[in-house]
Design a protein around this motif. Structure first.
Motif, PDB file in Angstrom:
ATOM      1  N   LEU A   1      42.641 -32.926  17.408  1.00 51.20           N
ATOM      2  CA  LEU A   1      42.043 -33.589  17.863  1.00 51.20           C
ATOM      3  C   LEU A   1      40.167 -33.307  17.795  1.00 51.20           C
ATOM      4  O   LEU A   1      39.497 -33.666  17.996  1.00 51.20           O
ATOM      5  N   PHE A   2      40.144 -31.197  18.425  1.00 51.54           N
ATOM      6  CA  PHE A   2      38.967 -31.290  18.378  1.00 51.54           C
ATOM      7  C   PHE A   2      38.398 -31.165  16.889  1.00 51.54           C
ATOM      8  O   PHE A   2      37.196 -31.375  16.515  1.00 51.54           O
ATOM      9  N   ARG A   3      38.906 -30.782  16.111  1.00 51.61           N
ATOM     10  CA  ARG A   3      38.491 -30.804  14.515  1.00 51.61           C
ATOM     11  C   ARG A   3      38.241 -32.435  14.151  1.00 51.61           C
ATOM     12  O   ARG A   3      37.301 -32.485  13.666  1.00 51.61           O
ATOM     13  N   SER A   4      38.779 -33.005  14.695  1.00 46.08           N
ATOM     14  CA  SER A   4      38.202 -34.927  14.388  1.00 46.08           C
ATOM     15  C   SER A   4      37.100 -34.712  15.027  1.00 46.08           C
ATOM     16  O   SER A   4      36.517 -35.859  14.285  1.00 46.08           O
ATOM     17  N   ALA A   5      37.268 -34.503  15.837  1.00 46.98           N
ATOM     18  CA  ALA A   5      35.924 -34.880  17.008  1.00 46.98           C
ATOM     19  C   ALA A   5      34.788 -33.982  16.183  1.00 46.98           C
ATOM     20  O   ALA A   5      34.210 -34.679  16.212  1.00 46.98           O
ATOM     21  N   VAL A   6      34.800 -32.781  15.594  1.00 40.97           N
ATOM     22  CA  VAL A   6      33.734 -32.411  15.220  1.00 40.97           C
ATOM     23  C   VAL A   6      33.103 -32.963  14.223  1.00 40.97           C
ATOM     24  O   VAL A   6      31.816 -33.085  13.772  1.00 40.97           O
ATOM     25  N   ARG A   7      34.260 -33.573  13.481  1.00 43.71           N
ATOM     26  CA  ARG A   7      33.974 -33.841  12.060  1.00 43.71           C
ATOM     27  C   ARG A   7      33.084 -35.582  11.930  1.00 43.71           C
ATOM     28  O   ARG A   7      32.406 -36.007  11.419  1.00 43.71           O
ATOM     29  N   ALA A   8      33.411 -36.065  13.125  1.00 44.07           N
ATOM     30  CA  ALA A   8      32.640 -37.870  13.702  1.00 44.07           C
ATOM     31  C   ALA A   8      31.622 -36.932  13.759  1.00 44.07           C
ATOM     32  O   ALA A   8      30.732 -37.873  14.129  1.00 44.07           O
ATOM     33  N   ALA A   9      32.038 -35.623  14.702  1.00 45.56           N
ATOM     34  CA  ALA A   9      30.210 -35.859  15.331  1.00 45.56           C
ATOM     35  C   ALA A   9      28.994 -35.798  14.153  1.00 45.56           C
ATOM     36  O   ALA A   9      27.747 -35.867  14.067  1.00 45.56           O
ATOM     37  N   VAL A  10      29.659 -34.756  12.852  1.00 40.81           N
ATOM     38  CA  VAL A  10      28.114 -34.161  12.041  1.00 40.81           C
ATOM     39  C   VAL A  10      28.964 -35.457  11.116  1.00 40.81           C
ATOM     40  O   VAL A  10      27.445 -35.773  10.689  1.00 40.81           O
ATOM     41  N   THR A  11      29.530 -36.389  10.902  1.00 48.04           N
ATOM     42  CA  THR A  11      29.342 -37.322   9.271  1.00 48.04           C
ATOM     43  C   THR A  11      28.816 -38.413  10.274  1.00 48.04           C
ATOM     44  O   THR A  11      27.701 -39.324   9.670  1.00 48.04           O
ATOM     45  N   CYS A  12      28.745 -38.541  11.627  1.00 47.50           N
ATOM     46  CA  CYS A  12      27.843 -39.844  12.299  1.00 47.50           C
ATOM     47  C   CYS A  12      26.699 -39.255  13.399  1.00 47.50           C
ATOM     48  O   CYS A  12      27.186 -39.451  14.905  1.00 47.50           O
ATOM     49  N   ARG A  13      26.346 -38.819  12.994  1.00 48.38           N
ATOM     50  CA  ARG A  13      24.988 -38.314  13.687  1.00 48.38           C
ATOM     51  C   ARG A  13      23.773 -39.925  13.965  1.00 48.38           C
ATOM     52  O   ARG A  13      23.712 -40.309  13.290  1.00 48.38           O
ATOM     53  N   ALA A  14      23.246 -39.787  15.685  1.00 46.10           N
ATOM     54  CA  ALA A  14      23.277 -40.489  15.853  1.00 46.10           C
ATOM     55  C   ALA A  14      21.372 -40.586  15.707  1.00 46.10           C
ATOM     56  O   ALA A  14      21.116 -40.154  15.085  1.00 46.10           O
ATOM     57  N   ALA A  15      20.455 -41.871  15.347  1.00 49.34           N
ATOM     58  CA  ALA A  15      19.568 -42.122  14.502  1.00 49.34           C
ATOM     59  C   ALA A  15      18.870 -41.352  16.334  1.00 49.34           C
ATOM     60  O   ALA A  15      18.843 -41.303  17.498  1.00 49.34           O
ATOM     61  N   PRO A  16      17.349 -40.913  16.080  1.00 50.46           N
ATOM     62  CA  PRO A  16      16.494 -41.037  17.139  1.00 50.46           C
ATOM     63  C   PRO A  16      15.961 -41.135  17.829  1.00 50.46           C
ATOM     64  O   PRO A  16      15.438 -42.668  17.259  1.00 50.46           O
ATOM     65  N   VAL A  17      16.420 -41.372  19.601  1.00 48.78           N
ATOM     66  CA  VAL A  17      15.644 -42.229  19.690  1.00 48.78           C
ATOM     67  C   VAL A  17      14.331 -42.613  20.627  1.00 48.78           C
ATOM     68  O   VAL A  17      13.819 -41.455  20.714  1.00 48.78           O
ATOM     69  N   PRO A  18      13.418 -43.213  20.000  1.00 43.87           N
ATOM     70  CA  PRO A  18      11.840 -43.341  20.205  1.00 43.87           C
ATOM     71  C   PRO A  18      11.829 -43.459  21.371  1.00 43.87           C
ATOM     72  O   PRO A  18      12.546 -43.588  22.804  1.00 43.87           O
ATOM     73  N   ALA A  19      10.923 -41.943  22.195  1.00 43.28           N
ATOM     74  CA  ALA A  19      10.368 -42.355  23.364  1.00 43.28           C
ATOM     75  C   ALA A  19      10.479 -44.106  23.733  1.00 43.28           C
ATOM     76  O   ALA A  19       9.556 -44.318  23.420  1.00 43.28           O
ATOM     77  N   PHE A  20      10.831 -43.714  25.743  1.00 40.38           N
ATOM     78  CA  PHE A  20      10.596 -45.134  26.026  1.00 40.38           C
ATOM     79  C   PHE A  20       9.399 -45.245  26.437  1.00 40.38           C
ATOM     80  O   PHE A  20       8.598 -44.217  27.288  1.00 40.38           O
ATOM     81  N   THR A  21       7.903 -46.497  26.185  1.00 42.50           N
ATOM     82  CA  THR A  21       7.078 -46.557  27.173  1.00 42.50           C
ATOM     83  C   THR A  21       6.891 -47.753  27.248  1.00 42.50           C
ATOM     84  O   THR A  21       7.616 -48.585  27.380  1.00 42.50           O
ATOM     85  N   ARG A  22       6.117 -47.732  28.520  1.00 42.53           N
ATOM     86  CA  ARG A  22       5.883 -48.958  29.317  1.00 42.53           C
ATOM     87  C   ARG A  22       4.132 -49.417  28.362  1.00 42.53           C
ATOM     88  O   ARG A  22       3.463 -48.978  28.810  1.00 42.53           O
TER      89      ARG A  22
END
Length: 126
Positions: A6-27
């Protein structure tokens, strides 16, 4: 063994499916920023803000300038007409007020203490 899998699967999933950087929230208000008080003011409030920014005092809210009261530096009395009644407390501890009319033109003296007053035209904001 299952935990390692399970740990290896989680690491592979995290490496292959990196989230796009979230832009800073501006009002922002339509990307123009938050409007200031001057942007939102209308009518008389806007008139007062502009007058205060220019250094004038439209309603005589600020402390008046100190005058000597002499003929060369008389006390200025604003008026919308050509004359105005003025009350003079001649001495600091005096409880009586000396009332007299000040007319437009040359400075007039207080009949009791001799302090000079001059009438100046004042325009009311509408």
């Amino acid at each position: 063994m299952a935990a390692r899998l399970l740990f290896r699967s989680a690491v592979r999933a995290a490496v292959t499916c990196r989230a796009a950087p979230v832009p800073a929230f501006t009002r922002s208000m339509s990307a123009g920023g938050i409007p200031t008080d001057e942007d939102q003011a209308t009518g008389m409030e806007k008139f007062i803000m502009h007058a205060m920014k220019e250094g004038t005092d439209p309603y005589n809210m600020l402390k008046p300038k100190e005058y000597a009261g002499s003929l060369e530096d008389p006390h200025l009395v604003p008026s919308i007409t050509n004359r105005r009644i003025v009350g003079c407390v001649c001495e600091e501890d005096n409880t009586a007020v000396v009332w007299f009319w000040v007319h437009q033109g040359e400075p007039q003296r207080c009949p009791s203490c001799g302090t000079h007053y001059k009438l100046v035209p004042h325009e009311l904001p509408h």
